[in-house]
Design an enzyme around this catalytic site. Structure first.
Site, mmCIF file in Angstrom:
data_model
loop_
_atom_site.group_PDB
_atom_site.id
_atom_site.type_symbol
_atom_site.label_atom_id
_atom_site.label_comp_id
_atom_site.label_asym_id
_atom_site.label_seq_id
_atom_site.Cartn_x
_atom_site.Cartn_y
_atom_site.Cartn_z
ATOM 1 N N LEU A 154 -7.964 -7.233 12.119
ATOM 2 C CA LEU A 154 -9.168 -7.371 11.284
ATOM 3 C C LEU A 154 -9.857 -6.023 11.087
ATOM 4 O O LEU A 154 -10.936 -5.943 10.538
ATOM 5 C CB LEU A 154 -10.127 -8.398 11.902
ATOM 6 C CG LEU A 154 -9.507 -9.785 12.132
ATOM 7 C CD1 LEU A 154 -10.542 -10.752 12.696
ATOM 8 C CD2 LEU A 154 -8.924 -10.355 10.844
ATOM 9 N N ASP B 238 -8.222 -0.168 4.696
ATOM 10 C CA ASP B 238 -9.189 -0.640 5.686
ATOM 11 C C ASP B 238 -10.544 0.021 5.506
ATOM 12 O O ASP B 238 -11.586 -0.635 5.518
ATOM 13 C CB ASP B 238 -8.693 -0.348 7.110
ATOM 14 C CG ASP B 238 -7.405 -1.084 7.407
ATOM 15 O OD1 ASP B 238 -6.969 -1.897 6.570
ATOM 16 O OD2 ASP B 238 -6.828 -0.835 8.486
ATOM 17 N N ASP C 98 0.822 -1.229 0.000
ATOM 18 C CA ASP C 98 0.000 0.000 0.000
ATOM 19 C C ASP C 98 0.852 1.273 0.000
ATOM 20 O O ASP C 98 0.658 2.156 -0.826
ATOM 21 C CB ASP C 98 -1.013 -0.002 1.156
ATOM 22 C CG ASP C 98 -0.402 -0.187 2.534
ATOM 23 O OD1 ASP C 98 0.800 -0.546 2.627
ATOM 24 O OD2 ASP C 98 -1.111 0.025 3.536
HETATM 25 P P1 ADP Z 1 -7.715 -2.997 14.619
HETATM 26 O O1 ADP Z 1 -8.301 -1.946 13.748
HETATM 27 O O2 ADP Z 1 -6.709 -3.829 13.908
HETATM 28 O O3 ADP Z 1 -8.721 -3.853 15.311
HETATM 29 P P2 ADP Z 1 -6.757 -0.664 15.960
HETATM 30 O O4 ADP Z 1 -5.761 -0.462 17.027
HETATM 31 O O5 ADP Z 1 -6.562 0.025 14.673
HETATM 32 O O6 ADP Z 1 -6.899 -2.240 15.763
HETATM 33 O O7 ADP Z 1 -8.188 -0.219 16.484
HETATM 34 C C1 ADP Z 1 -8.688 -0.687 17.711
HETATM 35 C C2 ADP Z 1 -9.294 0.455 18.487
HETATM 36 O O8 ADP Z 1 -10.517 0.888 17.857
HETATM 37 C C3 ADP Z 1 -9.722 0.062 19.880
HETATM 38 O O9 ADP Z 1 -8.656 0.188 20.785
HETATM 39 C C4 ADP Z 1 -10.822 1.051 20.181
HETATM 40 O O10 ADP Z 1 -10.295 2.292 20.583
HETATM 41 C C5 ADP Z 1 -11.472 1.255 18.822
HETATM 42 N N1 ADP Z 1 -12.656 0.386 18.631
HETATM 43 C C6 ADP Z 1 -12.835 -0.534 17.665
HETATM 44 N N2 ADP Z 1 -14.033 -1.131 17.778
HETATM 45 C C7 ADP Z 1 -14.650 -0.582 18.859
HETATM 46 C C8 ADP Z 1 -15.910 -0.778 19.508
HETATM 47 N N3 ADP Z 1 -16.786 -1.674 19.080
HETATM 48 N N4 ADP Z 1 -16.167 -0.016 20.583
HETATM 49 C C9 ADP Z 1 -15.288 0.901 21.037
HETATM 50 N N5 ADP Z 1 -14.097 1.113 20.478
HETATM 51 C C10 ADP Z 1 -13.754 0.396 19.403
HETATM 52 MG MG MG Z 2 -7.213 -0.425 12.764
#
Ligand code: ADP
Ligand code: MG
Length: 385
Positions: free
Chosen positions: A127, A174, A38
């Site tokens: 994911l 993403d 990317d």
């Molecule tokens: P990934 O996108 O790979 O799962 P990231 O670190 O980019 O990991 O994103 C994760 C973050 O997104 C979490 O720490 C939280 O802050 C936020 N997040 C994702 N889904 C939720 C949810 N359902 N409720 C609250 N926060 C969320």
């Molecule tokens: Mg992420």
């Protein structure tokens, strides 16, 4: 556990004392092939998962936003001041405030809203739960406000929410996947032009499925290693006199490699150039309906990440080897590396046996047990009701 859309609606009713005006769902994603391409202006090929984040939402008066997430059972409230500039809301609420900020920054009249979030996308497993959250919130606000923002312009805004408001540097993949993927298709994305094409990827019709193994490997130095890989790629491109490694074609690879004297840079460049070609080859096979034949490309991608880009870890390599030995047609790590998930292309009937073989190989090496889920390519962000 109850269905994720049910949980979002129930959360909304409990919190706000009435039913939501609607529910919007957006999926997590995996990248079928095209890793670390990317930021080299190259190609990626993600598909959406049947795991989703759902936002139940309704309007509220004024520039006020209230959001509850089942995840931490917390409510975050913010107003116009907090979305006047990036960074004023922190923690998970920043992803939601970031979407409001990005919309307003682009000139949209964002409606005040109450939201309740529930999700089946595991956090931090690679994911893309973050893009799923952004996409669910973004599509809810666009519909509630009747905003003029066609789907093709939405990924950019969601990405700005994450890059600028949250402060997490990510590419466009993403958010593009969470918003634009189609059921039974993969999303062929040119990271230079941001053009997308929906490529038929009907695993079901081919009697196949994708096993997604969560390696549960701790992310070791992932940020520093990621930055180092980017620097190597930039150095390689500069040495070769091209704007990005995307501009080195597979037929020019040998000549290019001969011009690089640092063996590490040479390996990094070889990964990116061959990986771009593997994406193109995968797309060509899928366009021709030859889904079964992509297995070797997936496995070759893994070998390239392991030996040339050096971003795999023992848990990941163990999962790939065990899956292949148990009959997977192809297997590879997906995501930036140093942990995350492994994809294994399997016959539908063999999915459980392959998952068991991975679990057994883990046990033998004393690794904490991996997670797994079997998936088919799903659709992007959508209004449920
Ligand atoms: P990934 O996108 O790979 O799962 P990231 O670190 O980019 O990991 O994103 C994760 C973050 O997104 C979490 O720490 C939280 O802050 C936020 N997040 C994702 N889904 C939720 C949810 N359902 N409720 C609250 N926060 C969320
Ligand atoms: Mg992420």
């Amino acid at each position: 556990m109850t269905d994720v859309a049910e949980r979002a609606a129930a959360g909304f009713r409990t919190r706000y004392g009435e039913p939501p005006a609607g529910r919007w769902a957006a999926p997590g994603r995996v990248n079928l092939i095209g890793e670390h391409t990317d930021y080299n202006d190259g190609f990626v090929l993600p598909f959406a998962l049947p795991l989703r984040t759902v936002a139940a939402a309704a309007g509220q008066d004024g520039a006020r936003w209230t959001v509850w997430s089942e995840l931490s059972d917390e409510t975050v409230t913010f107003g116009a001041d907090e979305v006047a500039e990036p960074g004023r809301v922190t923690g998970w609420g920043a992803y939601v405030a970031g979407v409001v900020w990005a919309l307003r920054d682009a000139g949209h009249d964002v409606p005040g809203a109450r939201l309740a979030i529930a999700s089946d996308v595991p956090l931090g497993a690679g994911l893309s739960s973050s893009a799923a959250l952004e996409a669910a919130v973004l599509t809810a606000l666009v519909d509630l406000g009747g905003l003029d923002l066609p789907a093709e312009r939405q990924p950019r805004l969601a990405q700005r929410a994450e890059n600028v408001y949250v402060g997490a540097p990510t590419g466009i993949m993403d958010q593009s996947a969470a918003i634009r993927c189609r059921d039974g298709h993969a999303l062929f994305l040119d990271c230079r032009t941001e053009e997308v094409e929906h490529i038929p990827f009907d695993l079901h019709a081919a009697g196949l499925a994708m096993l997604v193994v969560d390696s549960h490997a701790p992310h070791r130095h992932a940020d520093g290693e990621y930055a180092a890989r980017r620097r190597s790629c930039e150095a390689g491109a500069a040495r070769l006199g091209v704007p990005a490694l995307r501009d080195v074609g597979i037929d020019q690879l040998d000549t290019a490699l001969a011009r690089l004297d640092d063996p590490e840079t040479r390996r990094r460049v070889r990964h990116v150039v061959t990986e771009d070609q593997r994406v193109l080859d995968t797309v060509a096979l899928l366009r021709a309906g030859r889904v079964r034949e992509i297995g070797p490309l997936l496995t070759a991608s893994h070998v390239s990440m392991r030996d040339d880009f050096e971003i795999t870890v023992p848990e990941i390599d163990t999962a790939v080897e065990a899956a292949l030995a148990a009959g997977a047609l192809g297997a590879r790590m997906t995501g930036g590396g140093f942990g995350g998930c492994v994809l294994a292309l399997v016959e539908v009937d063999a999915a459980e046996a392959v998952a068991d073989a991975v679990t057994a190989a883990y046990a033998k090496k004393g690794f904490p047990a991996p997670g797994h889920v079997t998936v088919l390519p799903a659709g992007g962000a959508t209004r449920l009701d």
